[in-house]
Design an enzyme around this catalytic site. Structure first.
Site, mmCIF file in Angstrom:
data_model
loop_
_atom_site.group_PDB
_atom_site.id
_atom_site.type_symbol
_atom_site.label_atom_id
_atom_site.label_comp_id
_atom_site.label_asym_id
_atom_site.label_seq_id
_atom_site.Cartn_x
_atom_site.Cartn_y
_atom_site.Cartn_z
ATOM 1 N N ASP A 1 -11.842 62.135 52.990
ATOM 2 C CA ASP A 1 -11.469 61.640 54.312
ATOM 3 C C ASP A 1 -12.265 62.087 55.536
ATOM 4 O O ASP A 1 -12.791 61.283 56.268
ATOM 5 C CB ASP A 1 -10.013 62.011 54.580
ATOM 6 C CG ASP A 1 -9.068 61.374 53.590
ATOM 7 O OD1 ASP A 1 -9.532 60.808 52.592
ATOM 8 O OD2 ASP A 1 -7.853 61.438 53.823
ATOM 9 N N GLU B 1 -3.650 71.927 47.145
ATOM 10 C CA GLU B 1 -4.446 70.695 47.268
ATOM 11 C C GLU B 1 -5.948 71.021 47.283
ATOM 12 O O GLU B 1 -6.748 70.317 46.676
ATOM 13 C CB GLU B 1 -4.023 69.983 48.563
ATOM 14 C CG GLU B 1 -4.585 68.598 48.758
ATOM 15 C CD GLU B 1 -4.120 67.981 50.078
ATOM 16 O OE1 GLU B 1 -3.366 68.636 50.836
ATOM 17 O OE2 GLU B 1 -4.519 66.835 50.358
HETATM 18 C C1 2M8 Z 1 -5.968 62.293 51.298
HETATM 19 O O1 2M8 Z 1 -5.965 61.074 52.026
HETATM 20 C C2 2M8 Z 1 -4.845 60.526 52.737
HETATM 21 C C3 2M8 Z 1 -5.247 59.146 53.221
HETATM 22 O O2 2M8 Z 1 -5.511 58.325 52.133
HETATM 23 C C4 2M8 Z 1 -4.367 61.338 53.920
HETATM 24 O O3 2M8 Z 1 -5.040 62.287 54.349
HETATM 25 O O4 2M8 Z 1 -3.296 61.004 54.441
HETATM 26 C C5 2M8 Z 1 -7.299 62.361 50.523
HETATM 27 O O5 2M8 Z 1 -7.523 63.649 50.028
HETATM 28 C C6 2M8 Z 1 -7.294 61.326 49.409
HETATM 29 O O6 2M8 Z 1 -8.452 61.452 48.619
HETATM 30 C C7 2M8 Z 1 -6.050 61.463 48.528
HETATM 31 O O7 2M8 Z 1 -6.007 60.405 47.621
HETATM 32 C C8 2M8 Z 1 -4.770 61.456 49.381
HETATM 33 C C9 2M8 Z 1 -3.516 61.772 48.563
HETATM 34 O O8 2M8 Z 1 -3.718 62.923 47.799
HETATM 35 O O9 2M8 Z 1 -4.856 62.420 50.431
#
Ligand code: 2M8
Length: 459
Positions: A192, A423
């Site tokens: 992101d 995470e």
């Molecule tokens: C993160 O992305 C989301 C948006 O899609 C967020 O920050 O709200 C990223 O690390 C992405 O790669 C991952 O799929 C998601 C959920 O773990 O979080």
């Protein structure tokens, strides 16, 4: 004659036992996390911060379930593809339960996916996608379940859906017919807030959005993207609405149009898996189509994205016709898809060695640790991520780089053993000793799933 048992032998066998027991505890905890985060047919990435189904998370989660509940592995994929759009597009978030703004923002109402005539009529979803990892996830499920009738049935059911996703990507995201698809938003990359996007944000202005951040209610601000970056993320989505999310218009007008090495590697690796599955299922026409795609994709990938001077694959900015100027761990993903020549792979290995800062850092930081924009705790701007490590580990193994592969595997297990199922993680070993915990969301599903896979490999 009796073999001589030295003190060294005793110590190393005690140590091996301690690690063995610790890994067993890790395995049990990982299973618990997956079951705890599981909802009907899908798994939340982490219950507090990501309260819906995410696309590539589901793929990684399925790899963990494979080892103890095949039905759950399959249903994770089935549920994801239930929300597939009529043009083959697979959205990156499926807002299963009430798409409540209190839980997550931007929510379904912000995206208004129904502006696109192709969007799902049954599920509320986003209008962005994520790396296409499902082809190789399907192959792994098949390897585990292939001898069972459900395994073959599952491949029959999923193969056309995944194929349709690839068709969507090649037909709508490759305007110059290069075999390389573009992403239209940083959220499509999976990485992101990587500093690689900063120069795109600096190339145009976005209005300020006033909304309350949900993520920073659960995770410290210093570990999440900055507020100003969110303005750009939201503005891009808003600007797509005036084209009703039509890709051709987005490709013509948007500020963000990038050929991402991670996204394209996942597509090529998935094509490879679909080729093998199609061969064994007897779909010769599909084999031909997939081989044609990959021939072109791999050629362009190597011609266009490899930086000889820096020894790594780069992101290409289609808007400006040049590489983006930073090096990230996405540049190692081509190893997973067998893209680099052995010669290039050797060069990449030296870069990875540099990323370890003479062993002071856990591998693999998500961003170049020698770059001034490196931030060791801020999300995709430096920390180590288990999903990237898992991909790189398998890539290194395929190229025969056993020592480096083992190092990544050991680093990953050590971080999770000592700090928990977070995470993402602090790369600096000294700092991480003091912290004693990771960063971001807790009890994180893909961390748990991939730890299971690393521990159960070949079993
Ligand atoms: C993160 O992305 C989301 C948006 O899609 C967020 O920050 O709200 C990223 O690390 C992405 O790669 C991952 O799929 C998601 C959920 O773990 O979080």
């Amino acid at each position: 004659m009796c073999p001589t048992i030295t003190v060294g032998h005793i110590f190393s066998s005690v140590y091996r036992n301690i690690v063995f027991m610790a890994n067993n505890r890790l395995l049990e905890k990982a299973k618990q996390i997956l079951l705890m985060n599981h909802r009907e047919g899908f798994t939340l990435p982490s219950t507090n911060i990501y309260p819906f189904q995410w696309k590539w998370d589901s793929g990684f989660v399925a790899l963990g379930f494979i080892h103890f509940n095949l039905d759950m592995a399959m249903s994770e994929m089935r549920t994801l593809f239930k929300a597939q759009w009529s043009n083959g597009f697979v959205p990156h978030i499926i807002f299963h339960d009430s798409p409540d703004e209190k839980k997550y923002f931007p929510n379904a109402a912000f995206y208004s996916a129904n502006l696109s005539p192709e969007s799902s009529k049954t599920y509320q979803t986003t209008t962005l996608t994520q790396p296409p990892i499902e082809g190789w996830v399907l192959e792994r499920i098949f390897k585990k379940a292939g001898n069972l009738p459900e395994g073959r049935k599952f491949v029959k059911e999923m193969f056309p859906k995944i194929m349709a996703q690839h068709e969507y990507l090649y037909n709508n995201r490759d305007p110059f017919d290069e075999g390389l698809v573009y992403i239209q938003h940083n959220w499509e990359s999976g990485t992101d807030n990587s500093p690689v996007w900063d120069e795109i944000w600096n190339s145009f202005d976005a209005p300020e959005y006033h909304f309350s951040r949900k993520d920073t209610q659960h995770v410290r601000e210093t570990q999440r993207p900055r507020q100003r970056e969110y303005d750009y993320y939201l503005y891009l989505i808003d600007s797509f609405k005036k084209y009703n999310y039509r890709d051709s218009d987005i490709a013509e007008h948007s500020h963000f149009l990038v050929q991402d090495p991670l996204f394209n590697s996942m597509l090529i690796a998935s094509n490879n898996s679909l080729i093998r599955l199609a061969e064994s299922a007897g779909y010769p026409e599909k084999v031909k189509q997939l081989r044609n795609w990959n021939r072109k994709s791999i050629q362009s990938f190597n011609d266009k994205l490899f930086d000889e001077k820096n020894g790594l694959y780069r992101h290409y900015n289609l808007r400006e016709n040049k590489w983006l100027s930073r090096l990230t761990s996405s540049g190692f993903a081509p190893l997973f898809a067998g893209i680099p020549s052995p010669d290039r792979a050797e060069k990449m290995l030296s870069v990875m060695d540099r990323f370890s800062k003479d062993g002071q850092y856990f591998l693999c930081p998500s961003f170049d640790p020698d770059d001034i924009r490196f931030e060791s705790q801020r999300y995709w701007r430096g920390p180590v991520w288990v999903n990237m490590n898992w991909l790189i580990y398998h890539g290194l193994k395929e190229y025969g780089f056993t020592d480096m592969a083992q190092k990544i595997r050991e680093n990953t297990l050590q971080m999770v053993r000592e700090q928990g199922f977070y995470e993402y993680f602090e790369p600096d070993k000294e700092k991480s000793k003091l912290l004693q915990k990771g960063y971001g969301g807790t009890d994180f599903s893909w961390t748990a799933a991939l730890i299971i896979d690393l521990l159960k490999e070949n079993k």
